[in-house]
Design a protein around this motif. Structure first.
Motif, mmCIF file in Angstrom:
data_model
loop_
_atom_site.group_PDB
_atom_site.id
_atom_site.type_symbol
_atom_site.label_atom_id
_atom_site.label_comp_id
_atom_site.label_asym_id
_atom_site.label_seq_id
_atom_site.Cartn_x
_atom_site.Cartn_y
_atom_site.Cartn_z
ATOM 1 N N ALA A 160 0.818 -1.225 0.000
ATOM 2 C CA ALA A 160 0.000 0.000 0.000
ATOM 3 C C ALA A 160 0.845 1.265 0.000
ATOM 4 O O ALA A 160 0.468 2.286 -0.547
ATOM 5 C CB ALA A 160 -0.947 -0.004 1.198
ATOM 6 N N GLY A 161 2.010 1.198 0.656
ATOM 7 C CA GLY A 161 2.955 2.305 0.607
ATOM 8 C C GLY A 161 2.434 3.608 1.179
ATOM 9 O O GLY A 161 1.936 3.670 2.308
ATOM 10 N N LEU A 162 2.508 4.676 0.380
ATOM 11 C CA LEU A 162 2.214 6.028 0.847
ATOM 12 C C LEU A 162 0.772 6.203 1.297
ATOM 13 O O LEU A 162 0.490 7.061 2.132
ATOM 14 C CB LEU A 162 2.545 7.040 -0.248
ATOM 15 C CG LEU A 162 4.034 7.252 -0.534
ATOM 16 C CD1 LEU A 162 4.219 8.135 -1.761
ATOM 17 C CD2 LEU A 162 4.723 7.878 0.673
ATOM 18 N N LEU A 163 -0.155 5.418 0.750
ATOM 19 C CA LEU A 163 -1.556 5.544 1.137
ATOM 20 C C LEU A 163 -1.727 5.392 2.640
ATOM 21 O O LEU A 163 -2.381 6.198 3.292
ATOM 22 C CB LEU A 163 -2.402 4.498 0.394
ATOM 23 C CG LEU A 163 -3.865 4.379 0.860
ATOM 24 C CD1 LEU A 163 -4.619 5.662 0.555
ATOM 25 C CD2 LEU A 163 -4.541 3.185 0.196
ATOM 26 N N GLN A 164 -1.125 4.332 3.183
ATOM 27 C CA GLN A 164 -1.245 4.086 4.617
ATOM 28 C C GLN A 164 -0.494 5.130 5.428
ATOM 29 O O GLN A 164 -0.952 5.553 6.495
ATOM 30 C CB GLN A 164 -0.732 2.682 4.941
ATOM 31 C CG GLN A 164 -1.618 1.599 4.382
ATOM 32 C CD GLN A 164 -1.017 0.216 4.485
ATOM 33 O OE1 GLN A 164 -1.651 -0.757 4.138
ATOM 34 N NE2 GLN A 164 0.211 0.103 4.945
ATOM 35 N N LEU A 165 0.653 5.560 4.946
ATOM 36 C CA LEU A 165 1.438 6.553 5.670
ATOM 37 C C LEU A 165 0.669 7.863 5.805
ATOM 38 O O LEU A 165 0.566 8.427 6.901
ATOM 39 C CB LEU A 165 2.766 6.789 4.958
ATOM 40 C CG LEU A 165 3.699 7.843 5.572
ATOM 41 C CD1 LEU A 165 4.026 7.513 7.022
ATOM 42 C CD2 LEU A 165 4.975 7.958 4.746
ATOM 43 N N PHE A 166 0.102 8.338 4.705
ATOM 44 C CA PHE A 166 -0.589 9.628 4.755
ATOM 45 C C PHE A 166 -1.945 9.538 5.442
ATOM 46 O O PHE A 166 -2.510 10.558 5.823
ATOM 47 C CB PHE A 166 -0.710 10.227 3.352
ATOM 48 C CG PHE A 166 0.566 10.873 2.903
ATOM 49 C CD1 PHE A 166 0.905 12.138 3.343
ATOM 50 C CD2 PHE A 166 1.452 10.203 2.084
ATOM 51 C CE1 PHE A 166 2.092 12.732 2.958
ATOM 52 C CE2 PHE A 166 2.645 10.788 1.692
ATOM 53 C CZ PHE A 166 2.970 12.060 2.139
ATOM 54 N N ALA A 167 -2.444 8.326 5.630
ATOM 55 C CA ALA A 167 -3.644 8.155 6.439
ATOM 56 C C ALA A 167 -3.380 8.573 7.877
ATOM 57 O O ALA A 167 -4.300 8.949 8.609
ATOM 58 C CB ALA A 167 -4.113 6.699 6.403
#
Length: 377
Positions: A221-228
């Protein structure tokens, strides 16, 4: 569409939290306030009801932090534990991770820190060098983190690492829950000039062995989870700053009403009154953007929330710094005494302009993402 009229539920929450904050006040004991706020359901107001939370969102949690701050009793770990870590686990965690962590994060009996910043990466999250590699069914995590809040009081830390994509060979961000007593997981307190109950730490991870279930969410998922997690962090930092600014202005207004020089209260003079009025206006405008950001995030518009959250954090940081400076100036010499409790906010207000992302990086974001200007880096 963001409503400009606060709901009755939000007003009731605001009033109840304000009363709690006032009871504890500027000289609050963090552990006592945290425990009471947890028992009353305020710490987990944004987390799902199925796991002991209030079923609300970041809009509600930002009210909690703002009102505690306005009463002089902000809880920095609200930004970290329920807002970042709780949100990420609620959105992307496994059922087991949700059952294990969310009820404790909601009632305050468990806390979680968040580690992303590194000594050599600064604001460039693409340069994170903390890496995770597979070893059988386990992960081995190695790297360093700095300016991690509250590690000493947290049961675990949500660490941002990077794993290698088997298809491309590129590193991509992933999130791991690291227990505080994990072998190879070390911490060192950073000697800060900033006076705060929550301490800052440097972390070292030396081949910390983690089971497969320590990974939060999808490995791809990468950046999606981080920016969540990062968007709520910016919104909550705005709430932190707005609450601090409101507290400072409140103290200054009280003083300006009572302090009499040359036969009239100093607040009657426009040189005193107008800067305080302007500071109040700036704080109110920042709050509107914060509410918009929270609304967009809670509605599931991550892209829209990213822009608004950055703008809210920028506006709130600037407004807070100006409000604190004007409040101290209003009190004159008294503004630097321990009795009035404003001088320490001078340093604290700077944090809102620096962390978790600097004002310059937000300007970069807006110029690139919103205005479409070319990057300089």
């Amino acid at each position: 569409m963001t409503t400009l009229i606060e709901s009755e539920d939000h007003k009731a929450l605001r009033n109840a939290v304000a009363a709690l904050g006032t009871r504890h006040g500027r000289n609050h004991v963090r552990e006592q306030l945290w425990s009471e706020a947890g028992k009353l359901g305020y710490l987990g107001v944004n987390l799902p009801e199925a796991y002991g939370g209030g079923g609300g969102g970041i809009a509600e949690l930002s009210i909690v932090l703002e009102e505690l701050g306005a009463a002089g009793a902000p809880l920095l770990m609200l930004i970290v534990s329920p807002a970042i870590c709780g949100t990420v686990i609620a959105r992307f965690g496994t059922e087991e991770q949700k059952r294990q962590w969310l009820p404790g994060l909601a009632d305050g009996t468990r806390t979680m820190a968040f580690g992303i910043t590194e000594p050599d990466a600064g604001s460039n999250s693409h340069r994170i060098t903390t890496t995770a590699r597979r070893d059988g069914a386990d992960w081995l995590l190695t790297g360093r983190k700095v300016f991690v809040s509250g590690v000493d009081i947290a049961d675990a830390t949500l660490i941002v690492g990077r794993t290698e994509d088997a298809r491309t060979g590129r590193l991509k961000p992933c999130l791991f829950i690291v227990p505080r007593d994990a072998p190879g997981f070390g911490r060192r307190k950073i000697d800060m000039e900033l006076a705060a109950q929550e301490k800052q730490f440097e972390l070292t991870l030396d081949d910390v062995r983690l089971p497969a279930e320590a990974l939060v969410g999808d490995e791809d998922a990468g950046l999606l989870q981080l920016f969540a997690g990062l968007n709520p962090e910016r919104i909550m930092t705005a709430a932190f700053a707005i609450g601090m600014g409101r507290y400072a202005i409140g103290k200054a207004v009280e003083y300006a009403r009572d302090r009499t020089v040359f036969k009239s209260p100093i607040g009657a003079h426009q040189a005193i009154a107008h800067p305080l009025a302007q500071a109040h206006i700036d704080l109110e405008l920042a709050r509107l953007m914060m509410q918009r950001a929270a609304h967009l995030y809670d509605a599931g518009d991550d892209a829209g929330a990213g822009e608004a959250a950055n703008m809210a954090k920028y506006a709130a940081g600037e407004a807070c710094a100006k409000a604190v400076d004007q409040a101290v100036h209003t009190l004159g010499g008294n503004g630097l005494t321990r009795e009035f409790g404003l001088a320490s906010l001078i340093t604290a207000a700077r944090v809102a302009r620096i962390a978790p992302v600097s004002r310059e990086m937000i300007l970069n974001y807006v110029s690139h993402q919103t205005l479409g200007l070319p990057k300089s880096y």
